[in-house]
Scaffold this active site. Structure first.
Site, mmCIF file in Angstrom:
data_model
loop_
_atom_site.group_PDB
_atom_site.id
_atom_site.type_symbol
_atom_site.label_atom_id
_atom_site.label_comp_id
_atom_site.label_asym_id
_atom_site.label_seq_id
_atom_site.Cartn_x
_atom_site.Cartn_y
_atom_site.Cartn_z
ATOM 1 N N HIS A 72 0.710 -1.048 0.016
ATOM 2 C CA HIS A 72 -0.192 0.234 0.165
ATOM 3 C C HIS A 72 0.757 1.307 -0.025
ATOM 4 C CE1 HIS A 72 0.594 0.973 4.348
ATOM 5 N NE2 HIS A 72 0.410 -0.294 4.464
ATOM 6 N N ASP A 74 -0.417 4.422 0.862
ATOM 7 C CA ASP A 74 -0.786 5.418 1.908
ATOM 8 C C ASP A 74 0.059 5.210 3.173
ATOM 9 O OD1 ASP A 74 -2.191 2.713 2.141
ATOM 10 O OD2 ASP A 74 -3.689 4.075 3.428
ATOM 11 N N ASP A 98 6.264 1.768 7.209
ATOM 12 C CA ASP A 98 4.622 1.180 6.788
ATOM 13 C C ASP A 98 4.295 2.191 5.610
ATOM 14 O OD1 ASP A 98 2.513 -0.203 7.020
ATOM 15 O OD2 ASP A 98 1.750 0.624 8.808
ATOM 16 N N GLU A 128 -5.132 1.587 2.542
ATOM 17 C CA GLU A 128 -4.951 0.372 3.606
ATOM 18 C C GLU A 128 -5.025 0.682 5.146
ATOM 19 O OE1 GLU A 128 -2.939 -2.499 6.260
ATOM 20 O OE2 GLU A 128 -2.525 -0.480 5.895
ATOM 21 N N HIS A 331 3.352 3.434 12.343
ATOM 22 C CA HIS A 331 2.162 4.174 12.901
ATOM 23 C C HIS A 331 2.917 5.207 14.357
ATOM 24 C CE1 HIS A 331 -1.280 1.471 11.507
ATOM 25 N NE2 HIS A 331 -0.377 1.835 10.493
#
Length: 355
Positions: A72, A74, A98, A128, A331
């Site tokens: 992904h 995003d 990530d 995602e 994150h």
């Protein structure tokens, strides 16, 4: 400012360029445009299509097997962690873990591997990091189902450069209790709904998690209360209370079996399933998966978490996670990835696909 990408440069430098291009979920258009332009201009050997803010590319060489790579583009929202910084061999910045390191490796392979021993498919998709129904792979599966097909899928999510096999399933359930309001000065005249959750909390505290070995990978289940609410005012006996519980289950359980287990554990209580996603079995017996494990060296480990490998497993396609970066940093404001991991993952995947 228009983003321009040179996909032939070192994957580390390409990761820096990707991190420098913000692409928070639902705001991926600029990066998707850049990826599409770069693939169309720099990879004439690939078939390229665009769907929303997902870009798909593949070879059509007639090889007897096909490997699907997925990543992904995003990220979660910016958290004072841009622009990227490269310090002492470590790349810092939003999405470095990530999962723009993995995306960079995929893009580099897509352009530079011309004669692979497997046919290759590359899925660069959007959304995602938000609601599962918005995930770009849902749209790809619906509108371009044949692009999801292969003999093995490699999701280049961060795995510390180790093959992480399969993934846990996840389920959220709710338990509600009702009571009767009363003034707390006369509490015996009411029924406290929060107190009624005491037995459930005791069950959770005493719950013994199951550990299961599948294809040499150890999956440990988990059952945790994640939210509790109730109460009206400081002087009122509450007449309603809500408890949300998350169950992470090993992939040898189906969603139906996981739900049955929740109802067994909380027998006598009203259990409502509010969200569920299946796990994915390791699939390490597939020939192409064994080739990847051999190329990566070391020992595969279980994926403790849920990733899009489950979408491929649901289609009957063995799938693994393999990418640079420590997933525990995903994150966080401190996202960072050693550049050696990016380089190693690129080297391993090039050995795996040949060409």
């Amino acid at each position: 400012m228009t983003v321009e990408l040179d996909l032939t440069i070192d994957p580390v430098d390409l990761t820096v360029a990707l991190v420098a291009a913000p692409s928070v979920s639902e705001e991926e258009a600029e990066l998707a445009d850049a990826i599409e332009r770069a693939l169309r201009s720099q990879a004439p050997h690939l078939e390229v299509v665009r769907t929303g803010n997902a870009v798909l590319a593949r070879t059509n060489l007639g090889r007897p097997s096909r490997v699907v790579f997925a990543g992904h583009i995003d990220t979660v929202p910016v958290n004072d962690n841009l622009p990227p910084r490269l310090v002492d061999g470590v790349l810092h910045g939003l999405g470095s873990v990530d999962m723009k390191g993995g995306v960079a490796v995929m893009l580099h392979l897509a352009v530079t591997v011309i004669e692979p021993k497997h046919d290759l498919t590359f899925l660069f998709y959007d959304c995602e990091e938000i609601d599962a129904a918005r995930n770009g792979l849902v749209r790809v599966e619906r509108d371009f189902a044949d692009w999801m097909r292969g003999d093995v899928a490699v999701v280049c999510e961060p795995s510390n450069g180790v093959v992480e096999a399969g993934c846990q399933g996840t389920m959220r359930v709710e338990l509600r209790k009702t009571g009767q309001r009363a003034h707390t000065a006369r509490g015996w005249m009411g029924v406290n709904a929060i107190h009624a959750l005491g037995a459930v909390m005791s069950t959770l505290a005493a719950y013994e998690t199951r550990t299961v070995d599948i294809d040499g990978c150890t999956y440990r289940e988990g059952l945790q209360a994640v939210h509790i609410s109730g109460g009206v005012a400081g002087n009122v006996v509450p007449d309603a209370a809500l408890l949300r519980i998350n169950f992470r289950f090993a992939p040898d359980r189906s969603q139906e079996q996981a739900e049955a287990h929740m109802r067994e554990v909380f027998a006598g209580h009203d259990v409502t399933v509010v969200d569920s996603a299946p796990g994915a079995l390791p699939g390490l017996s597939a020939p192409a998966a064994r080739e990847l494990v051999e190329a990566a060296g070391g020992t595969p480990v279980a994926k403790l978490g849920w990733t899009d490998v489950a979408r491929f497993a649901a289609l009957g396609i063995p799938a693994v996670n393999f990418g640079p970066g420590d997933p525990t940093l995903a994150h966080t404001q401190q996202e960072n990835v050693p550049v050696e991991q990016i380089t190693r993952c690129a080297r391993v995947l090039r050995l795996f696909v040949g060409g």
